[in-house]
Design a protein around this motif. Structure first.
Motif, PDB file in Angstrom:
ATOM      1  N   ILE A 116      94.693 -18.922 -17.053  1.00 39.75           N
ATOM      2  CA  ILE A 116      93.963 -20.063 -17.606  1.00 39.75           C
ATOM      3  C   ILE A 116      93.650 -19.818 -19.075  1.00 39.75           C
ATOM      4  O   ILE A 116      93.873 -20.671 -19.936  1.00 39.75           O
ATOM      5  CB  ILE A 116      92.674 -20.313 -16.802  1.00 39.75           C
ATOM      6  N   ARG A 117      93.151 -18.641 -19.385  1.00 35.26           N
ATOM      7  CA  ARG A 117      92.837 -18.315 -20.780  1.00 35.26           C
ATOM      8  C   ARG A 117      94.089 -18.274 -21.643  1.00 35.26           C
ATOM      9  O   ARG A 117      94.052 -18.631 -22.831  1.00 35.26           O
ATOM     10  CB  ARG A 117      92.125 -16.963 -20.850  1.00 35.26           C
ATOM     11  N   LYS A 118      95.189 -17.845 -21.076  1.00 42.64           N
ATOM     12  CA  LYS A 118      96.428 -17.740 -21.859  1.00 42.64           C
ATOM     13  C   LYS A 118      96.889 -19.086 -22.390  1.00 42.64           C
ATOM     14  O   LYS A 118      97.556 -19.152 -23.425  1.00 42.64           O
ATOM     15  CB  LYS A 118      97.533 -17.099 -21.020  1.00 42.64           C
ATOM     16  N   VAL A 119      96.585 -20.163 -21.677  1.00 44.80           N
ATOM     17  CA  VAL A 119      96.990 -21.494 -22.157  1.00 44.80           C
ATOM     18  C   VAL A 119      95.874 -22.175 -22.941  1.00 44.80           C
ATOM     19  O   VAL A 119      95.952 -23.358 -23.267  1.00 44.80           O
ATOM     20  CB  VAL A 119      97.474 -22.396 -20.991  1.00 44.80           C
ATOM     21  N   GLY A 120      94.827 -21.425 -23.251  1.00 50.45           N
ATOM     22  CA  GLY A 120      93.750 -21.971 -24.070  1.00 50.45           C
ATOM     23  C   GLY A 120      92.749 -22.817 -23.324  1.00 50.45           C
ATOM     24  O   GLY A 120      92.001 -23.576 -23.946  1.00 50.45           O
TER      25      GLY A 120
END
Length: 243
Positions: A116-120
Motif C-alpha cells: 500500500i505504501r509503495k503505491v503512495g
C-alpha cells in the motif's frame, strides 16, 4: 474470529482499476468481506462525496467471510493495489475480538501496509462490530483495530463505534439484519457516513439522507433519522478516529 459464514462469492469491481484518478479527485480501494460490500457501502461513500462536490473513484475486492489473510493468500488484492493509483486502501476483516484473531488482523495489516505504501496510498482500518450475541465485546473489537492501525501508522475508521453512538441516542434503530451479523441498509449508511467523514475530514451534519449510487439506484434513510446518524458518526470519529 466471529465473522459471517464463509461463502464462495467474490465481489471484484473493475471500476477504475487502471485509470488515472479524476482531476482533483481521490481513489479508494476497499478490501474486505460482506461487511464491506453489503448494501453497496463503498459506493455509498462515493455518493456522499459526490453530494458535496467531491470526486471519489472506488473499487472493491470482497469475499464473504474473508479475513485479510485470505485476501493476501488469494493474491488478487495485492494485484489490485499494485495496479491502482490509490489514495486510500481500506482494510476490513471480522470483529477480531479474540486474541488469535487480533494477532491475525495485526499481522496481515502489516503485510498489506508495505505494498500500500509503495503505491503512495494510506492504509485505513475499517472497524466493524461484534455480532448481536456478543455486543459486550465492542471494546475488544475497537482495541484490535486501533492496534492494527497504530502498527502501520494508518487511519482508523471507527464505524463500529458510530453504531454504538447511534444506539446511545436511540436503542431501537435497526442497524443489523435479522442474522445479527450483517448491516441493515441503515447500518451501512451509518458506516458510510463515518468513513466519508474520516477520508475527507468534512462535516457530516446536513448531508443528504438520499443519495444516488453509480448504478442509478438510490439509497436513503428516513429524513427524521438522518441527523441522528450524522451526529453519531461525528461523535465516533472525533473520539476514536485516527487520521
Amino acid at each position: 474470529m466471529h465473522s459471517p459464514r464463509r461463502r464462495a462469492r467474490l465481489v471484484s469491481d473493475p471500476q477504475g482499476a487502471n485509470s488515472e484518478a479524476p482531476a482533483g479527485g481521490r481513489r479508494a480501494l476497499f478490501l474486505g468481506s460482506s461487511l464491506t460490500y453489503a448494501n453497496d457501502m463503498p459506493f455509498l461513500v462515493q455518493a456522499l462525496a459526490q453530494s458535496v462536490g467531491e470526486t471519489l473513484d472506488v473499487a472493491v475486492v470482497g469475499r464473504g467471510g474473508a479475513s485479510l489473510e485470505d485476501h493476501w493468500n488469494k493474491g488478487e488484492a495485492r494485484t489490485r493495489i499494485r495496479e491502482g493509483r490509490w489514495d486510500f486502501v481500506v482494510l476490513q476483516q471480522g470483529p477480531s475480538s479474540l486474541p488469535e484473531s487480533r494477532a491475525n488482523l495485526r499481522e496481515f495489516t502489516r503485510r498489506f501496509a508495505e505494498p500500500i505504501r509503495k503505491v503512495g496510498a494510506r492504509p485505513a482500518l475499517y472497524m466493524v462490530w461484534p455480532s448481536a450475541d456478543r455486543l459486550a465485546f465492542f471494546d475488544e473489537v475497537r482495541t484490535s483495530y486501533e492496534r492494527a492501525a497504530a502498527d502501520v501508522n494508518g487511519m482508523l475508521l471507527p464505524a463500529g463505534e458510530a453504531w454504538q453512538a447511534v444506539w446511545r441516542r436511540d436503542p431501537k434503530v435497526t442497524l443489523f439484519r435479522r442474522d445479527g451479523v450483517h448491516p441493515s441498509p441503515i447500518g451501512s449508511f451509518t458506516v458510510a457516513l463515518s468513513i466519508f467523514g474520516m477520508l475527507y475530514d468534512r462535516p457530516l451534519v446536513g448531508l443528504p439522507e438520499r443519495v444516488r449510487l453509480r448504478n442509478g439506484a438510490h439509497a436513503q434513510v428516513p429524513a427524521e433519522l438522518a441527523p441522528l446518524l450524522q451526529e453519531a458518526a461525528t461523535e465516533a470519529n472525533a473520539q476514536y478516529g485516527r487520521r
